[in-house]
Design an enzyme around this catalytic site. Structure first.
Site, short mmCIF file in Angstrom:
data_model
loop_
_atom_site.label_atom_id
_atom_site.label_comp_id
_atom_site.label_asym_id
_atom_site.label_seq_id
_atom_site.Cartn_x
_atom_site.Cartn_y
_atom_site.Cartn_z
N ASP A 1 -0.79 -5.08 5.94
CA ASP A 1 -1.77 -5.95 5.28
C ASP A 1 -1.52 -5.99 3.78
O ASP A 1 -0.90 -5.10 3.20
CB ASP A 1 -3.19 -5.46 5.56
CG ASP A 1 -3.44 -4.07 5.01
OD1 ASP A 1 -2.53 -3.22 5.11
OD2 ASP A 1 -4.54 -3.81 4.47
N GLU A 2 -2.04 -7.02 3.15
CA GLU A 2 -2.10 -7.14 1.69
C GLU A 2 -0.76 -6.83 1.00
O GLU A 2 -0.72 -6.21 -0.05
CB GLU A 2 -3.22 -6.26 1.13
CG GLU A 2 -4.59 -6.68 1.64
CD GLU A 2 -5.72 -5.78 1.18
OE1 GLU A 2 -6.82 -6.30 0.94
OE2 GLU A 2 -5.51 -4.56 1.08
N ALA A 3 0.33 -7.28 1.62
CA ALA A 3 1.66 -7.07 1.04
C ALA A 3 1.95 -8.20 0.04
O ALA A 3 2.94 -8.94 0.17
CB ALA A 3 2.71 -7.02 2.14
N HIS B 1 0.84 -1.22 0.00
CA HIS B 1 0.00 0.00 0.00
C HIS B 1 0.87 1.26 0.00
O HIS B 1 0.57 2.23 0.69
CB HIS B 1 -0.95 0.01 1.21
CG HIS B 1 -2.06 -0.99 1.13
ND1 HIS B 1 -3.20 -0.77 0.41
CD2 HIS B 1 -2.19 -2.23 1.67
CE1 HIS B 1 -4.01 -1.83 0.51
NE2 HIS B 1 -3.41 -2.74 1.27
#
Length: 529
Positions: free
Chosen positions: A332-334, A269
């Site tokens: 998150d969401e790496a 992100h």
């Protein structure tokens, strides 16, 4: 003679009204009755109704003790009450009766209070100023909704007689606002803070960076804000907070007894940062700015030393601006970061947070690395999240990591209510009011020790939200229920009783000018709209 004729006309008018009532069977208007003590949200720990109500009148004073904090809470209360009542309501340390705010030892903890109401006055007692402030929110809800209006209203201003004794279940009762996908001004954030305070929320989590925008000025890396903050989802102008802006948000939140928890999401992100500084990319090439909504494609370069210089500078400057205890590092969401690099990154970044005196908070993917001692993991999984992922979170909790519960299919406030909701997303499903309220944080993840659950938080992601009206429509009526999950005991919560209390809030939202969704699950009755 003229006075005699006026009197005869008045008597004649009264006689006609009485005759009309006898013919139509109309009853005289009922006397105003105060809001019952148990009608507030969040539900208080203990309610003991009884005795005569207190009536706020032109002669009412707000009486405070000698502390600066108590006087500040008193002035806050007066500022709410004066426009609608039309009364002066002086704040004074002298005299007796009226509305009294007092600090005293007692079984209140850091945020609890006792409210005593009777014919002679209302007294709010707490051990700490935060408790007084929360008691004032209860007092607001015990008064007619018209008390929230900014012009004089007829009243009467009655507070039911009896005693409320109240303390929160959890110390973390949060709301997150994503200012990165769409930017919200200082005044828009303040408006949301005031709405959160009404329901005793005590944490404001600000999501300050993402692929679509970097929203906080960092002196040592100025292009983060000036370039990385120059757009938003859909290609709008974006924006960023100067350090003075951020300090003002922190100050205002503190005046409402909310602690600001800033988040810099990493290592994923991060497109706004990568676009601003080419050296943060493994290949040394800056990508273009991004205005879409897909996730998981960006990553800081875990193998470069400049990455950790960058993280150190950002955390140092942000920590210096933030008086609160916590700093959120995302995680998150790496998806574009290998597991090996993710672990390496978190092992180097968490000590930086500690170096600058803050406690790490991360999304629950942090448990895929080794959470620092004292760290908190924010769980945003779904009912259908894999057993393996849930087990990893449970194991971390058993090993001492505290949990903040934000299950996306329960309390993500940007999820659509139904398929017809004009705003929001639905990747976590549709989240109507009952689903958002009807679960127990203490029992949500089997195997988690009771003491590991630190509280709940309601995130508001802003891919589709562009202004305060959008925020409010998605927050209300779900936000009060999340606040009650964090404050009230599990035994006190019952959907059938709660939905009636929630329906009664609608008139207050209208008085405050709040946009809200008229859920068919709630018996709104004659509520506006």
């Amino acid at each position: 003679m003229r006075q005699h004729r006026r009197t005869l006309r008045l008597l004649g008018s009264l006689l006609l009204v009485a005759m009309a009532a006898s013919v139509t069977g109309a009853a005289p208007a009922p006397a105003a009755s105060p809001t019952p003590l148990d009608r507030v949200i969040p539900a208080p720990a203990s309610v003991d109704p009884g005795g005569s109500p207190y009536r706020i009148t032109r002669g009412t004073h707000i009486r405070v003790d000698g502390s600066r904090e108590t006087r500040s809470v008193g002035e806050y209360l007066a500022k709410i009450l004066r426009p609608s009542t039309g009364y002066r309501l002086p704040v004074t340390a002298q005299g007796a009766g009226g509305i009294r705010l007092r600090l005293a030892e007692g079984p209140f903890g850091a945020e609890g209070y006792r409210l005593d109401s009777g014919r002679g006055g209302v007294t709010i007692t707490a051990a700490k100023p935060a408790g007084l402030f929360h008691g004032v929110q209860t007092l607001r809800q015990l008064l007619p909704a018209a008390v929230e209006k900014d012009s004089a209203q007829p009243g009467p201003w009655l507070v039911a007689g009896g005693t409320i004794t109240d303390t929160p279940r959890y110390g973390w009762r949060g709301a997150m606002l994503d200012v990165s996908r769409h930017f919200f001004t200082v005044e828009q954030v303040k408006r949301y803070i005031d709405q959160l305070a009404l329901y005793k929320i005590n944490k404001l989590h600000l999501h300050l960076s993402d692929d679509q925008g970097w929203r906080i000025a960092i002196d040592s890396w100025p292009r983060l804000a000036t370039y990385g903050g120059s757009t938003e989802v859909g290609g709008g102008p974006g924006g960023f907070y100067t350090k003075a802006d951020y300090r003002e948000i922190v100050r205002y939140a503190s005046s409402r007894y909310l602690e600001v928890v800033p988040e810099i999401d990493m290592p994923g992100h991060t497109n706004a940062a990568l676009a601003s500084y080419a050296d943060l990319n493994c290949d040394g090439v800056a990508p273009p700015l991004y205005t879409g909504t897909e996730v998981g494609f960006s990553s800081l370069c875990a193998g470069k030393d400049i990455t950790y210089d960058f993280v150190d500078d950002v955390i140092r400057e942000l920590a210096a601006l933030t008086p609160g205890k916590y700093l959120h590092i995302g995680g998150d969401e790496a998806h574009s970061t290998s597991h090996e690099d993710y672990v390496k990154f978190m092992d180097r970044v968490q000590p930086i947070v500690a170096k600058y005196g803050k406690t790490v908070v991360g999304w629950h993917q942090l448990t895929g690395a080794t959470p620092a001692k004292g760290a908190l993991a924010q769980y945003w999984g779904l009912d259908g999240t894999s057993a393996e992922e849930k087990a990893r979170v449970v194991k971390a909790a058993q090993n001492g990591t505290g949990l903040i519960l934000s299950p996306a299919d329960r309390v993500y406030l940007d999820m659509k209510y139904t398929k017809d909701t004009p705003l929001g997303l639905s990747w976590a499903g549709y989240v109507e009011v009952k689903r958002s309220y009807d679960w127990d944080p203490g029992a949500y993840l089997p195997g988690v020790p009771g003491g590991a659950v630190r509280g709940v938080e309601a995130p508001m992601w802003s891919e589709t939200l562009e202004n305060s009206e959008h925020i409010e429509f998605m927050a209300f009526p779900r936000l009060p229920g999340v606040a009650e999950l964090g404050w009230s005991s599990a035994a006190s919560r019952d959907w059938e009783r709660y939905k009636g209390r929630l329906a009664a809030q609608a008139e207050r939202w209208d008085a405050l000018g709040i946009e809200w969704y008229r859920s068919p699950q709630v018996p709104w009755g004659s509520a506006a709209r």
